[in-house]
Design a protein around this motif. Structure first.
Motif, PDB file in Angstrom:
ATOM      1  N   MET A 199       0.824  -1.181   0.000  1.00  0.00           N
ATOM      2  CA  MET A 199       0.000   0.000   0.000  1.00  0.00           C
ATOM      3  C   MET A 199       0.875   1.253   0.000  1.00  0.00           C
ATOM      4  SD  MET A 199      -2.805   1.216   2.800  1.00  0.00           S
ATOM      5  CE  MET A 199      -1.603   1.100   4.081  1.00  0.00           C
ATOM      6  N   ASN A 200       1.941   1.254   0.780  1.00  0.00           N
ATOM      7  CA  ASN A 200       2.815   2.424   0.792  1.00  0.00           C
ATOM      8  C   ASN A 200       3.463   2.659  -0.565  1.00  0.00           C
ATOM      9  OD1 ASN A 200       2.328   3.391   3.360  1.00  0.00           O
ATOM     10  ND2 ASN A 200       3.882   2.089   4.289  1.00  0.00           N
ATOM     11  N   ALA A 201       3.666   1.596  -1.333  1.00  0.00           N
ATOM     12  CA  ALA A 201       4.196   1.759  -2.690  1.00  0.00           C
ATOM     13  C   ALA A 201       3.205   2.532  -3.556  1.00  0.00           C
ATOM     14  CB  ALA A 201       4.506   0.392  -3.307  1.00  0.00           C
ATOM     15  N   LEU A 202       1.925   2.297  -3.377  1.00  0.00           N
ATOM     16  CA  LEU A 202       0.897   3.053  -4.100  1.00  0.00           C
ATOM     17  C   LEU A 202       0.897   4.516  -3.666  1.00  0.00           C
ATOM     18  CD1 LEU A 202      -2.122   0.582  -3.989  1.00  0.00           C
ATOM     19  CD2 LEU A 202      -0.861   1.287  -6.014  1.00  0.00           C
ATOM     20  N   ILE A 203       1.046   4.734  -2.382  1.00  0.00           N
ATOM     21  CA  ILE A 203       1.018   6.092  -1.845  1.00  0.00           C
ATOM     22  C   ILE A 203       2.164   6.925  -2.404  1.00  0.00           C
ATOM     23  CG2 ILE A 203       1.323   7.448   0.286  1.00  0.00           C
ATOM     24  CD1 ILE A 203      -0.322   5.219   1.705  1.00  0.00           C
ATOM     25  N   TYR A 226       3.571  10.510   3.450  1.00  0.00           N
ATOM     26  CA  TYR A 226       2.222  10.070   3.796  1.00  0.00           C
ATOM     27  C   TYR A 226       2.121   8.556   4.018  1.00  0.00           C
ATOM     28  CZ  TYR A 226       0.814  14.752   2.501  1.00  0.00           C
ATOM     29  OH  TYR A 226       0.685  16.117   2.439  1.00  0.00           O
ATOM     30  N   HIS A 227       3.240   7.866   4.088  1.00  0.00           N
ATOM     31  CA  HIS A 227       3.212   6.421   4.321  1.00  0.00           C
ATOM     32  C   HIS A 227       2.493   6.098   5.630  1.00  0.00           C
ATOM     33  CE1 HIS A 227       6.675   4.913   1.554  1.00  0.00           C
ATOM     34  NE2 HIS A 227       5.673   5.458   0.877  1.00  0.00           N
ATOM     35  N   ILE A 228       1.852   4.953   5.637  1.00  0.00           N
ATOM     36  CA  ILE A 228       1.154   4.468   6.823  1.00  0.00           C
ATOM     37  C   ILE A 228       2.139   3.642   7.640  1.00  0.00           C
ATOM     38  CG2 ILE A 228      -0.765   3.061   7.661  1.00  0.00           C
ATOM     39  CD1 ILE A 228      -1.618   5.660   6.193  1.00  0.00           C
TER      40      ILE A 228
END
Length: 77
Positions: A1-5, A19-21
């Protein structure tokens, strides 16, 4: 998901690595991992991503892609 962000899709939403989670969002008391991930997404991650992406086009498409990545699902499942 962080790769998408931090990737191209996230950049279109005004996001970056900042903005990584992080791991603080992933704590849960649920014993079933799928239940835990669903609750974490619904109550912690999705709301903050909605806030980050407020005002951009295709926000729901981006959120769906992030949800699938977080839950470990593909678009075909």
């Amino acid at each position: 998901m962080n790769a998408l962000i931090s990737g191209e899709e996230g950049k279109r939403m005004g996001l970056s690595e900042a903005y990584h989670i992080g791991p603080a969002y992933l704590k849960s008391k649920a014993t079933d991992i799928l239940d835990a991930k669903g609750e974490i997404w619904e109550y912690r991650i999705e709301p903050i991503l909605k806030e980050y992406c407020r005002g951009y086009n295709d926000t729901q498409k981006f959120l769906t892609a992030c949800e699938l990545a977080f839950l470990g699902l593909s678009k075909d499942e």
